[in-house]
Design a protein around this motif. Structure first.
Motif, PDB file in Angstrom:
ATOM      1  N   HIS A 140       0.867  -1.167   0.000  1.00 23.49           N
ATOM      2  CA  HIS A 140       0.000   0.000   0.000  1.00 23.49           C
ATOM      3  C   HIS A 140       0.908   1.222   0.000  1.00 23.49           C
ATOM      4  CE1 HIS A 140      -3.752  -2.157   1.841  1.00 23.49           C
ATOM      5  NE2 HIS A 140      -3.147  -2.896   0.934  1.00 23.49           N
ATOM      6  N   ALA A 141       0.345   2.389  -0.299  1.00 24.82           N
ATOM      7  CA  ALA A 141       1.173   3.592  -0.389  1.00 24.82           C
ATOM      8  C   ALA A 141       0.378   4.803   0.086  1.00 24.82           C
ATOM      9  CB  ALA A 141       1.662   3.801  -1.822  1.00 24.82           C
ATOM     10  N   LEU A 142       1.110   5.825   0.497  1.00 25.17           N
ATOM     11  CA  LEU A 142       0.517   7.076   0.949  1.00 25.17           C
ATOM     12  C   LEU A 142       1.230   8.212   0.233  1.00 25.17           C
ATOM     13  CD1 LEU A 142      -1.542   8.192   3.038  1.00 25.17           C
ATOM     14  CD2 LEU A 142       0.320   8.268   4.689  1.00 25.17           C
ATOM     15  N   TYR A 143       0.462   9.035  -0.494  1.00 25.74           N
ATOM     16  CA  TYR A 143       1.045  10.111  -1.291  1.00 25.74           C
ATOM     17  C   TYR A 143       0.535  11.470  -0.814  1.00 25.74           C
ATOM     18  CZ  TYR A 143       1.269   6.149  -4.618  1.00 25.74           C
ATOM     19  OH  TYR A 143       1.457   4.926  -5.218  1.00 25.74           O
ATOM     20  N   PHE A 144       1.417  12.467  -0.873  1.00 24.53           N
ATOM     21  CA  PHE A 144       1.023  13.858  -0.657  1.00 24.53           C
ATOM     22  C   PHE A 144       1.541  14.667  -1.840  1.00 24.53           C
ATOM     23  CE2 PHE A 144       1.364  11.987   3.574  1.00 24.53           C
ATOM     24  CZ  PHE A 144       0.118  12.303   4.101  1.00 24.53           C
ATOM     25  N   VAL A 145       0.625  15.324  -2.557  1.00 20.39           N
ATOM     26  CA  VAL A 145       1.019  16.094  -3.732  1.00 20.39           C
ATOM     27  C   VAL A 145       1.297  17.523  -3.262  1.00 20.39           C
ATOM     28  CG1 VAL A 145       0.456  16.706  -6.113  1.00 20.39           C
ATOM     29  CG2 VAL A 145      -0.479  14.602  -5.100  1.00 20.39           C
ATOM     30  N   HIS A 146       2.545  17.773  -2.919  1.00 21.15           N
ATOM     31  CA  HIS A 146       2.927  19.018  -2.250  1.00 21.15           C
ATOM     32  C   HIS A 146       2.536  20.277  -3.031  1.00 21.15           C
ATOM     33  CE1 HIS A 146       5.245  21.843   0.146  1.00 21.15           C
ATOM     34  NE2 HIS A 146       5.840  22.243  -0.968  1.00 21.15           N
ATOM     35  N   PRO A 147       2.778  20.351  -4.355  1.00 22.26           N
ATOM     36  CA  PRO A 147       2.399  21.582  -5.063  1.00 22.26           C
ATOM     37  C   PRO A 147       0.907  21.882  -4.992  1.00 22.26           C
ATOM     38  CG  PRO A 147       3.873  20.251  -6.412  1.00 22.26           C
ATOM     39  CD  PRO A 147       3.459  19.397  -5.249  1.00 22.26           C
ATOM     40  N   ASN A 148       0.085  20.848  -4.984  1.00 23.29           N
ATOM     41  CA  ASN A 148      -1.360  21.066  -4.887  1.00 23.29           C
ATOM     42  C   ASN A 148      -1.771  21.509  -3.491  1.00 23.29           C
ATOM     43  OD1 ASN A 148      -1.646  20.354  -7.551  1.00 23.29           O
ATOM     44  ND2 ASN A 148      -2.421  18.302  -7.145  1.00 23.29           N
ATOM     45  N   ILE A 149      -1.166  20.920  -2.476  1.00 24.14           N
ATOM     46  CA  ILE A 149      -1.475  21.331  -1.103  1.00 24.14           C
ATOM     47  C   ILE A 149      -1.087  22.794  -0.900  1.00 24.14           C
ATOM     48  CG2 ILE A 149      -0.954  20.938   1.343  1.00 24.14           C
ATOM     49  CD1 ILE A 149      -0.510  17.987   0.659  1.00 24.14           C
ATOM     50  N   ARG A 150       0.086  23.174  -1.397  1.00 22.03           N
ATOM     51  CA  ARG A 150       0.540  24.564  -1.280  1.00 22.03           C
ATOM     52  C   ARG A 150      -0.392  25.501  -2.060  1.00 22.03           C
ATOM     53  NH1 ARG A 150       3.384  27.545   1.984  1.00 22.03           N
ATOM     54  NH2 ARG A 150       5.157  26.092   2.004  1.00 22.03           N
ATOM     55  N   LYS A 151      -0.747  25.104  -3.295  1.00 19.86           N
ATOM     56  CA  LYS A 151      -1.593  25.949  -4.146  1.00 19.86           C
ATOM     57  C   LYS A 151      -2.955  26.178  -3.502  1.00 19.86           C
ATOM     58  CE  LYS A 151      -3.793  24.090  -7.565  1.00 19.86           C
ATOM     59  NZ  LYS A 151      -4.133  23.405  -8.846  1.00 19.86           N
ATOM     60  N   VAL A 152      -3.566  25.122  -2.996  1.00 14.54           N
ATOM     61  CA  VAL A 152      -4.907  25.247  -2.425  1.00 14.54           C
ATOM     62  C   VAL A 152      -4.868  26.015  -1.113  1.00 14.54           C
ATOM     63  CG1 VAL A 152      -6.886  23.973  -1.514  1.00 14.54           C
ATOM     64  CG2 VAL A 152      -5.755  23.190  -3.601  1.00 14.54           C
ATOM     65  N   ALA A 153      -3.869  25.769  -0.281  1.00 10.20           N
ATOM     66  CA  ALA A 153      -3.748  26.525   0.976  1.00 10.20           C
ATOM     67  C   ALA A 153      -3.625  28.019   0.692  1.00 10.20           C
ATOM     68  CB  ALA A 153      -2.554  26.031   1.778  1.00 10.20           C
ATOM     69  N   ASP A 154      -2.827  28.361  -0.313  1.00  6.91           N
ATOM     70  CA  ASP A 154      -2.674  29.782  -0.676  1.00  6.91           C
ATOM     71  C   ASP A 154      -3.982  30.348  -1.224  1.00  6.91           C
ATOM     72  OD1 ASP A 154      -0.045  29.656   0.108  1.00  6.91           O
ATOM     73  OD2 ASP A 154       0.780  29.519  -1.930  1.00  6.91           O
ATOM     74  N   ALA A 155      -4.662  29.569  -2.097  1.00  8.84           N
ATOM     75  CA  ALA A 155      -5.903  30.050  -2.701  1.00  8.84           C
ATOM     76  C   ALA A 155      -6.993  30.263  -1.655  1.00  8.84           C
ATOM     77  CB  ALA A 155      -6.381  29.068  -3.766  1.00  8.84           C
ATOM     78  N   LEU A 156      -7.013  29.405  -0.642  1.00 11.89           N
ATOM     79  CA  LEU A 156      -8.035  29.503   0.399  1.00 11.89           C
ATOM     80  C   LEU A 156      -7.639  30.468   1.506  1.00 11.89           C
ATOM     81  CD1 LEU A 156      -9.035  25.742   0.830  1.00 11.89           C
ATOM     82  CD2 LEU A 156     -10.110  27.466  -0.600  1.00 11.89           C
ATOM     83  N   GLU A 157      -6.384  30.925   1.444  1.00 12.26           N
ATOM     84  CA  GLU A 157      -5.852  31.835   2.462  1.00 12.26           C
ATOM     85  C   GLU A 157      -5.938  31.211   3.853  1.00 12.26           C
ATOM     86  OE1 GLU A 157      -8.064  35.476   1.885  1.00 12.26           O
ATOM     87  OE2 GLU A 157      -6.738  36.113   0.256  1.00 12.26           O
ATOM     88  N   VAL A 158      -5.475  29.965   3.939  1.00 14.05           N
ATOM     89  CA  VAL A 158      -5.412  29.264   5.221  1.00 14.05           C
ATOM     90  C   VAL A 158      -3.956  28.926   5.521  1.00 14.05           C
ATOM     91  CG1 VAL A 158      -7.725  28.308   4.988  1.00 14.05           C
ATOM     92  CG2 VAL A 158      -5.770  26.984   4.156  1.00 14.05           C
ATOM     93  N   ASP A 159      -3.670  28.668   6.775  1.00 12.74           N
ATOM     94  CA  ASP A 159      -2.313  28.337   7.187  1.00 12.74           C
ATOM     95  C   ASP A 159      -1.877  27.024   6.542  1.00 12.74           C
ATOM     96  OD1 ASP A 159       0.029  28.725   9.155  1.00 12.74           O
ATOM     97  OD2 ASP A 159      -0.675  26.694   9.608  1.00 12.74           O
ATOM     98  N   PHE A 160      -0.737  27.050   5.848  1.00 11.07           N
ATOM     99  CA  PHE A 160      -0.284  25.874   5.120  1.00 11.07           C
ATOM    100  C   PHE A 160      -0.054  24.688   6.050  1.00 11.07           C
ATOM    101  CE2 PHE A 160       3.481  23.351   3.901  1.00 11.07           C
ATOM    102  CZ  PHE A 160       2.961  22.697   2.800  1.00 11.07           C
ATOM    103  N   GLN A 161       0.582  24.897   7.181  1.00 11.46           N
ATOM    104  CA  GLN A 161       0.901  23.786   8.073  1.00 11.46           C
ATOM    105  C   GLN A 161      -0.373  23.130   8.614  1.00 11.46           C
ATOM    106  OE1 GLN A 161       3.642  25.094  11.088  1.00 11.46           O
ATOM    107  NE2 GLN A 161       5.178  25.770   9.610  1.00 11.46           N
ATOM    108  N   ARG A 162      -1.340  23.944   8.979  1.00 12.39           N
ATOM    109  CA  ARG A 162      -2.611  23.401   9.478  1.00 12.39           C
ATOM    110  C   ARG A 162      -3.338  22.637   8.381  1.00 12.39           C
ATOM    111  NH1 ARG A 162      -7.741  26.505   9.962  1.00 12.39           N
ATOM    112  NH2 ARG A 162      -9.173  25.298  11.280  1.00 12.39           N
ATOM    113  N   PHE A 163      -3.344  23.178   7.170  1.00 10.17           N
ATOM    114  CA  PHE A 163      -4.012  22.516   6.046  1.00 10.17           C
ATOM    115  C   PHE A 163      -3.329  21.192   5.715  1.00 10.17           C
ATOM    116  CE2 PHE A 163      -4.985  22.202   1.395  1.00 10.17           C
ATOM    117  CZ  PHE A 163      -6.358  22.077   1.511  1.00 10.17           C
ATOM    118  N   ARG A 164      -2.004  21.204   5.680  1.00 12.89           N
ATOM    119  CA  ARG A 164      -1.242  19.974   5.410  1.00 12.89           C
ATOM    120  C   ARG A 164      -1.547  18.910   6.457  1.00 12.89           C
ATOM    121  NH1 ARG A 164       4.499  21.193   6.814  1.00 12.89           N
ATOM    122  NH2 ARG A 164       3.637  20.707   8.873  1.00 12.89           N
ATOM    123  N   ARG A 165      -1.646  19.301   7.707  1.00 10.20           N
ATOM    124  CA  ARG A 165      -1.908  18.357   8.790  1.00 10.20           C
ATOM    125  C   ARG A 165      -3.310  17.756   8.644  1.00 10.20           C
ATOM    126  NH1 ARG A 165       0.619  17.369  13.566  1.00 10.20           N
ATOM    127  NH2 ARG A 165      -0.583  16.744  15.387  1.00 10.20           N
TER     128      ARG A 165
END
Length: 316
Positions: A140-165
């Protein structure tokens, strides 16, 4: 990279099957900016800490025994496309094997359709727990698409670390389900193969499709329940902002989401969460977790809408 390369990859699709999967990957990546993976050491450590914390919290709250997949990757969009084109190919293989004659024009259309789907998903997926369905191994595998997480956090104007968590907790909740239910991957594979085989014969196996829907509703709903109880912060604002962003997309994005069944996934979240909230309110989250003890414990379609039926059928 760009539209020309993407179109060229599709129009030069070749091979004997109805889809040229190499061209699918090439076309999807040609039309997709891979995004940056230039992480600081603090960001790398943050992903690792979030995943470990999520594992510990979910274990404690849900009272299920599981571990994280050996493969935990921080990816760019091209990495995600490469990982998932193999899954698409495996799922479609039973259908392809039943197609003996396929004109080249149809191959081009199929290849183009798959490349558009993968490019769209590659630009939008934030995290993914991947049970690697129909793979030859049990990994099994677990993926995090970092550019998308960063892009959406910025677009939503939310804290990146909280959103990533938040994303990490949701995906680890899925890992808990499959870890607690070793039979779940085989159950999904068998049902999926039956549905695809029927399509190859020109029929629609409605029972298999309904079984897939109810199982995935349970999978998504349980993950939502665990998120509610395990995440160490309020997140209603994150959910609302993500939903508002989806509703605000243009007509083409809405069409693609509908074709990919992503609207159905939202319904699975909501319907499954309502079921598990009711069960957990009656028996606690540990009582809700017995759904993964045996395939017979999965809720039926009727029980999803009437949790009392499941509570009466499945003992504590």
């Amino acid at each position: 990279m760009g539209l020309y390369q993407s179109v060229r990859a599709v129009t030069t699709a070749s091979g004997d099957g109805p889809v040229d999967w190499n061209s699918v990957a090439d076309a999807a990546k040609a039309s997709t900016d891979p995004g940056s993976l230039a992480l600081t050491r603090a960001e790398e450590a943050g992903y690792a800490d979030d995943v470990r914390d999520a594992r510990d919290r979910v274990r404690a709250v849900a009272a299920v025994d599981f571990d994280l997949p050996e493969m935990v990757e921080i990816q760019n969009r091209h990495h995600w496309i490469d990982a998932n084109v193999a899954t698409f190919e495996r799922v479609m293989r039973p259908l392809e094997e039943q197609v003996t004659m396929f004109p080249g024009a149809s191959r081009v259309v199929n290849t183009g359709t798959m490349s558009v789907a993968l490019a769209f998903l590659g630009n939008n997926v934030l995290g993914q727990y991947d049970p690697l369905l129909l793979a030859e191994s049990d990994d099994h595998a677990l993926y995090f698409v970092h550019p998308n997480i960063r892009k959406v956090a910025d677009a939503l104007e939310v804290d990146f670390q909280r959103f990533r968590r938040w994303i990490a907790f949701h995906e680890v909740a899925h890992a808990a389900e499959f870890g607690a239910a070793p039979w779940l991957s085989d159950h999904l594979e068998t049902t999926m193969e039956g549905a695809v085989a029927a399509l190859g014969e020109g029929t629609l196996d409605r029972e298999a499709l309904k079984e897939l829907d109810t199982t995935m509703t349970a999978v998504e709903g349980y993950a939502e329940l665990v998120m509610d109880r395990a995440f160490d912060d309020e997140y209603a604002d994150l959910r609302e902002k993500v939903e508002a962003r989806r509703r605000g997309r243009g007509p083409m994005a809405r069409v693609i989401r509908r074709l990919l069944g992503l609207g159905m996934k939202r319904r699975q979240y909501e319907r499954g969460k309502a079921f598990f909230d009711a069960v957990a309110d009656d028996r606690g989250i540990a009582g809700a977790s017995v759904v993964w003890d045996d395939p017979a414990n999965l809720p039926t379609d009727a029980e999803l809408d009437d949790p009392a039926l499941w509570l009466a059928r499945v003992g504590e």
